[in-house]
Every structure is written in C-alpha cells, then in structure tokens.
Design an enzyme around this catalytic site. Sequence first.
Site, mmCIF file in Angstrom:
data_model
loop_
_atom_site.group_PDB
_atom_site.id
_atom_site.type_symbol
_atom_site.label_atom_id
_atom_site.label_comp_id
_atom_site.label_asym_id
_atom_site.label_seq_id
_atom_site.Cartn_x
_atom_site.Cartn_y
_atom_site.Cartn_z
ATOM 1 C CG HIS A 176 -2.223 11.194 -4.997
ATOM 2 N ND1 HIS A 176 -3.322 11.953 -4.705
ATOM 3 C CD2 HIS A 176 -2.167 10.258 -4.012
ATOM 4 C CE1 HIS A 176 -3.894 11.510 -3.609
ATOM 5 N NE2 HIS A 176 -3.205 10.483 -3.157
ATOM 6 C CB SER A 213 1.171 16.646 -6.184
ATOM 7 O OG SER A 213 1.120 15.313 -5.747
ATOM 8 C CE LYS A 250 -0.406 16.114 -1.989
ATOM 9 N NZ LYS A 250 -0.977 14.830 -2.361
ATOM 10 C CE1 TYR A 262 -3.413 2.802 0.564
ATOM 11 C CE2 TYR A 262 -2.087 3.383 2.485
ATOM 12 C CZ TYR A 262 -3.085 3.686 1.579
ATOM 13 O OH TYR A 262 -3.758 4.875 1.680
ATOM 14 C CB THR A 267 -6.217 15.986 -2.396
ATOM 15 O OG1 THR A 267 -5.243 16.254 -1.388
ATOM 16 C CG2 THR A 267 -5.623 15.039 -3.421
ATOM 17 C CB SER A 306 -4.218 12.025 5.138
ATOM 18 O OG SER A 306 -5.223 11.391 4.396
ATOM 19 C CE1 TYR A 318 -7.918 12.660 -1.719
ATOM 20 C CE2 TYR A 318 -7.662 11.569 0.393
ATOM 21 C CZ TYR A 318 -7.215 11.828 -0.886
ATOM 22 O OH TYR A 318 -6.059 11.243 -1.324
ATOM 23 N NE ARG A 342 -0.608 6.253 -2.764
ATOM 24 C CZ ARG A 342 -0.371 5.105 -2.145
ATOM 25 N NH1 ARG A 342 0.789 4.491 -2.337
ATOM 26 N NH2 ARG A 342 -1.265 4.581 -1.343
ATOM 27 N N GLY A 361 8.988 11.913 -5.332
ATOM 28 C CA GLY A 361 10.349 11.392 -5.489
ATOM 29 C C GLY A 361 11.433 12.200 -4.798
HETATM 30 C C1 LIG Z 1 0.809 5.689 1.323
HETATM 31 C C2 LIG Z 1 0.434 7.014 0.738
HETATM 32 C C3 LIG Z 1 -0.759 7.596 1.099
HETATM 33 C C4 LIG Z 1 -1.117 8.835 0.580
HETATM 34 N N1 LIG Z 1 -2.269 9.417 0.990
HETATM 35 C C5 LIG Z 1 -2.592 10.653 0.536
HETATM 36 C C6 LIG Z 1 -3.754 11.317 1.029
HETATM 37 O O1 LIG Z 1 -4.472 10.818 1.866
HETATM 38 N N2 LIG Z 1 -4.021 12.544 0.528
HETATM 39 C C7 LIG Z 1 -3.231 13.156 -0.416
HETATM 40 O O2 LIG Z 1 -3.518 14.272 -0.833
HETATM 41 N N3 LIG Z 1 -2.107 12.548 -0.868
HETATM 42 C C8 LIG Z 1 -1.780 11.323 -0.413
HETATM 43 N N4 LIG Z 1 -0.638 10.728 -0.858
HETATM 44 C C9 LIG Z 1 0.258 11.431 -1.801
HETATM 45 C C10 LIG Z 1 1.303 12.250 -1.028
HETATM 46 O O3 LIG Z 1 0.709 13.327 -0.370
HETATM 47 C C11 LIG Z 1 2.382 12.826 -1.948
HETATM 48 O O4 LIG Z 1 1.767 13.526 -3.001
HETATM 49 C C12 LIG Z 1 3.315 11.761 -2.523
HETATM 50 O O5 LIG Z 1 3.489 10.703 -1.640
HETATM 51 C C13 LIG Z 1 4.675 12.395 -2.834
HETATM 52 O O6 LIG Z 1 5.511 11.466 -3.408
HETATM 53 P P1 LIG Z 1 6.694 10.689 -2.629
HETATM 54 O O7 LIG Z 1 6.011 9.647 -1.804
HETATM 55 O O8 LIG Z 1 7.477 10.119 -3.749
HETATM 56 O O9 LIG Z 1 7.451 11.693 -1.821
HETATM 57 C C14 LIG Z 1 -0.268 9.480 -0.342
HETATM 58 C C15 LIG Z 1 0.945 8.881 -0.693
HETATM 59 C C16 LIG Z 1 1.305 7.667 -0.154
HETATM 60 C C17 LIG Z 1 2.614 7.063 -0.529
#
Ligand SMILES: Cc1cc2nc3c(=O)[nH]c(=O)nc-3n(C[C@H](O)[C@H](O)[C@H](O)COP(=O)(O)O)c2cc1C
Length: 720
Positions: A299, A297, A275, A32, A196, A114, A170, A302, A332
């Site tokens: 995300h 971003s 975001k 995850y 977001t 979050s 959200y 993802r 990254g």
């Molecule tokens: C496990 C996980 C959960 C995340 N959950 C959220 C979230 O709830 N809300 C959101 O806006 N971004 C979420 N993100 C995205 C992060 O805020 C961020 O944009 C991203 O992780 C940045 O990339 P990096 O992990 O390579 O630093 C999530 C990322 C990961 C890895």
Amino acid sequence: MDAADGFQKRYSNIDELAADAKPLLTAQAHGYYSSGSDNEWTLRENSEALSRYRLLPRMCIDVSVVDTSTVLLGQKLSAPILFAPMAQQRLCHPLGELAMARAAAAAGLPYILSTMATSSIQEVAEAVQLPDHSSGSSSSSSSSQGAAPSRLPPASAAAGTDPCLWFQVYVMKRRDVTEWMVRQVHRLGFKALVVTVDAPRLGHREVDDRNKFSLPPHLSLKNLEALTKAAGGTADVQSSGSKFGKHFSDLFDQAVCWDTIAWLKSISPLPLLIKGVLAPDDARRAVELGVDGIILSNHGGRQLNYAPAAVDMLPACAAAVQGRVPLLVDGGISRGTDVLKCLALGASAVLVGRPLLWALTLGGQKGVEEAVGMLKAELELSMALLGTCRVSQLNSSFIIPPPPRPSQPQLRLQSRPRRAVVRVCAKSDPEGNAPPPPPAAAADTQQTPNRPQLPPNPISNPAGVVAYGGRLPPARRLIVSGLTATAVALGGNFLGVTSTLLALDGGKLAASTNLDVLVPVNGSRRCLDTGNGFTFLYPAKWLADQTLYRRYAERIEREAALDPPSLRRERARRQGVPEPAAAFGPAGSTGEENISVVVAPIRPGFSLQKMGAPEEAAARFLRETVAPEGSGRTAQLLGAGSRRDASGELYYQQEFTVKSERFSRRNLSVLAARNGLLYTLNCQSSTERWASNEAAFRKAAASFAILNSGAATADFPDAL
Ligand SMILES: Cc1cc2nc3c(=O)[nH]c(=O)nc-3n(C[C@H](O)[C@H](O)[C@H](O)COP(=O)(O)O)c2cc1C
C-alpha cells in the site's frame, strides 16, 4: 503551472516531479499523498529494495524493433503499467480522477478508480466515455450523480486499445452498499475489480495527525456519499484529523476474510484481483479461491510499517502461484528499469502511484500523459539496452538478486551457526519439525473448517524450513535448515553458502520453492517462465543463448516489415524458424549447443496421444519435420518414451541424431500440449560434444514441466 511547455524539456525523469509539485499543494494534501505509516521504513524500503536488484544485459541482439505492449486479462495494454488506485485525487487538481482516468485512456493503460475517490463512478465512466449497458440510458447523458465537467474534450484512447477502467473495492460493513457499487461498475463497463485486503484499519499516518488532515469542504468521498445515502445510511465523510482513521473503521469491514473474496466473486462476473498480498501462502490461497490476479503491495508503505517491499516477495509468490494467474506489483516504481526488474522477477505488470499524483498536480491530464510517456520511453530504451524486444522475453536470466548486506545479523551467525540456529528453532520443536501454527492461523483454520490444508511455506515461515531436512539426522537438519532459511532471507548466494546448503538435501527444498531461480543448486539454475507457463533446469554457467534470440528478433523485424500481410505470412511460413521462448547455451556458443523451449499454437483438440504412441509420434516427427525427403538431412531415432507429472500431465520424450553434409547433431526433446499450445524443450549439441552435455540434458528433460500442472517428478529411464 502549465504542462504545455513540456515535461520532457523540464524534467529528466518522473522522480523529479515531486519537488516541483510540493509548493503547489497545501501542507495537508502534500502530507496525505507523500507520507507513509509510523517511521516510514517500508515507504523508504520500497525504492531501496528495487535499487538492490541488478539487470544483466545481453549483447549482439537486434533491438531495432522493441514492443512494450502486453496483454493482461485479455486486455491489450500499450505497456505493462497500470494507474494504482489512489484516494482523493481532487485534492491536487480540480478534475482529479477524471483527468487521471482520461490520461490513462490516452496512454492505453488501465486506470483503477478508488472506492475513496472524490469523483463518482458515473462521472469517471462518462469522462472516458464508457457505454452504459443499462437499458436505454447512456453514460454520456447527465446523471443524478453529476456529469463530467463540460470543458473536458472527448477522451481518445491510445491506438489499438479501448479505455480501460478497473474499480478498487474496499469491502464495507454494509455489504449491500459494496454490492451496489460492484454492480454499478459492471453496468458502466468497468473491466475488472480489485479488492484491497491490506487495510482492515487505516495505518498510522503520523503526518496526517500532525496536519489534522481533512478534506476541504468543497470535496467529498463521492461514492461513499452517494452510496451510503442510497443504502439508507448517513454519510459524514468530512471527518478530519485524528477522526479520519476512526471514520474509516466505522465504514469499512474489518472482518474481511477469505470467504469475503469468494462472496465478491459470486456477485460479479468481472475478473477479480486481490491487492495487498505479500505472503506466498496468501497468494496460493487466493489462487485456490479463484481470483484472477494478485497485486503484491504494501500500500505504498502506508499500512503495516516494516512490511517488506513487494518486489522482494515476487520470486517466492511467483513460485507459489506457478503461473496460474498474473502477478502484479507496486511500490516505489518510477523508472523503466524498475518495471523491467519486476517483470524479470515474475510480474506481468506493475502499478504506479505517487508519481502520477505529482504529474496531475503540475499539469493535469496533459501532465499525467507526459509523465507516463516519459516512463514508457524509459522502459522501451531499457528493454533495448537489456537486449529484449518483447515484454514476454523477460525472465529470471536477466536479473541478479541483491548482494548480501554486511550489516545483517546473519553475518554474525556465520561465526556461531549452531547457537544462533538453535535459538531460532528450538522454541518450536527440538526434533527440528515445523512448529505448530501461530494462534492467529489456528483461529483462521477454525473459522473455515473446509479450508484445504496447505503445506507449510518455508519462505514465509523460516522456521518451517526444518521440515525440509531430508534424511539428515535431526541436529544437522536443524542447522542446515536454519542456515538455509537465513541465507534465503539474505536474498543472495553469500559466498556460495545458499547454493551449498540447498544442495544438501539433493535440491528438494530448492525445487519445491523455486529458490533455484535465484541461486544455482547442484550446478543448475531454474528457468521459470510464468508468462508462457513452463519451467526447467539448465547448467548454472550457461547464458541466455544469443544466437537463438537473434533469430527471434529477426523474425519480429520481418513481421513488422511493410510487406502486405499475405506475403509476410507466406514468407514467415516458408522460413519456418520456430522462435524460442527461452534458450540457454555455453558462453560464446554459436547456437549449436543449447537448451531451448518453443511454445507454438496448435489446432484445437490436438493431443499428444493423437500423434500415436511415443515411438510412432517420434518417427513421424523425424520423417515429416526433421529430415523430410529431399532435405539433405538424415535422422535416426535413438529412443522414445513418455511420463506423467504429479498432476497427470503427459510428456513425450524423443532422442535422435540428425546429420547433413554440414553438421552431425544429437537431440533430446520433450513435448507437452495444453490449452492450444505445444511446448517443446529441445536439448541439442554436436555428436562430439554429446558426452559432455548428456547429464545436463537429461536433468533439463526430467525437470521440464508446464506450469499449473505440478512440477515434473517422474524421471525418464536413463537409457530409452
Ligand atoms: C495518496 C494515496 C492514496 C491511496 N489510496 C488507495 C486506495 O484508496 N486504495 C488502495 O487500494 N490503495 C491506495 N493507495 C495505495 C496505492 O494503490 C499503491 O499501492 C501505492 O501508492 C504504490 O506505491 P507508490 O505510490 O510508491 O507507487 C494509495 C496510495 C496513495 C499514495
């Protein structure tokens, strides 16, 4: 594993944490956290894109005092780094979000909680001891939503900073629930909201499907559980495996549009950041709606696979936003040099995600503090090696854009440009005009009839570049524009092709999009300082001026000296050396020949007009500042004038010579005043070298603009 034995002894950098964290997590939790969507191209691209930019260091600069701190939305941060919002942090550590938030407070950095957290808003506020603003209650008392575990020691924020919590929103179908959360975080002292917008539905995380990902029974999405119940709904938040995406869709509003952003702004006085934006047009639209910041971003790879890395969209988005709000970026980022690259490309700060989860897994709060400490130390060292002492000094002159990639199809296009370009554009309009908006954009316009019509953005819509063909005949315009778009898409200046193409329309496209920040056009490059809010063109072969920066560094050192404050102030006042926010000169310059910009505070209510007409103001400036009586200098005014840019901003220009026993110089200066700051562009050379520099100086003066007021368009008369 205990972090007490010190991450710094065991790891050389925070990238190394991932491998050791993996065996400590269940396959489900690790999948995850680590996975991206589909075949994870965007996930990989995030780090690869960062590694393609190169940093251009400057030498012989005093970097004995390097300060990584910055101010973002009025909040002092120990470094331009934020904790990215990440769901379900208790999957890797029993204290999850609480430990993470406390580590952020200890490091003097903002923590973004979050909506999908496994700790409640109240618990997190208590963990960092934010005061509850509701009458008579204190967040340190236990609450119906559960108090912070008693074994947590009091959180201590880094020196000079307050604990800083932000909340990631959200937007849910039940708007009343969203509103409830937003009001709660305001009451509890959170400092900003982050909405977001890149997740109308959950991206396809194949790893989660394979692992049948679900939350273990002892965990739940605390805010949704409590809040959906409070709003009278049910809260089955234990959905698992393939049901997870459906559950997300059931709860979250998939119809979030621009009016939702306006609605969020209307229900909370907190600063609102958006975001998940990547397109320059979206960034511009968000600013027009009044957001207070933008987080570029994808995300963490993802959501939409094959979305570009946010860092690659930074220059175009910075150009679209023109310094009106801070731009943040993520994806990254794990190295001090990654942070530097983002700042040099126009970001005010960065968000870090997964590396913090690995640190939390390995060492809880202490582990995260150590990981952030390592990143900050890398940042500080890299700033010194780059030749910068302050975050605000970073600008595009320190970065070299990625070289073209040989495997790009555009290389084939070089050999057959005409056919290839016609294929790109002919579909839209044989005359080479911008194509009609795609159906989605048309539908959007219908939904919001009052939306201001924005000019087509040539970067987000490469075919739209054809609108910028100048007076060229349609067929050539088509080719030029298509090739330009292609060269721009390459992100570099392949064999000088981009520069040549951008010069064909007299540099208009480059100026309107600020592409000249990245590639020289007509022999000039643009300095775009979104932090201080100004821009100008300087000769492409000139370099950041070392002598002026050295003086600046000396001044910082003086200010950091141990003298009592009054003595220090007095010395600095006597010294009277204004520090440049930007300075460029020819290679090997001694500082005598340069173009520089100084941004200095002025008293409230100051305006250029209050100094009198341009000639009067210039005469006074020479008399009182440049060559006051007894200074041994004489000054002669050669001319003075004024202009207004497209948005009505007033600029005064003055041209003069200054002579002393030691030197004889000629100067061309442009002044503008706004928001308590005086912006002065100064072009200077010895009188003998004036003729060779004059054209470049006049171009710099005409292009100088303070941002948020439209680029300068009117030219000064050549002779004043
Ligand atoms: C496990 C996980 C959960 C995340 N959950 C959220 C979230 O709830 N809300 C959101 O806006 N971004 C979420 N993100 C995205 C992060 O805020 C961020 O944009 C991203 O992780 C940045 O990339 P990096 O992990 O390579 O630093 C999530 C990322 C990961 C890895």
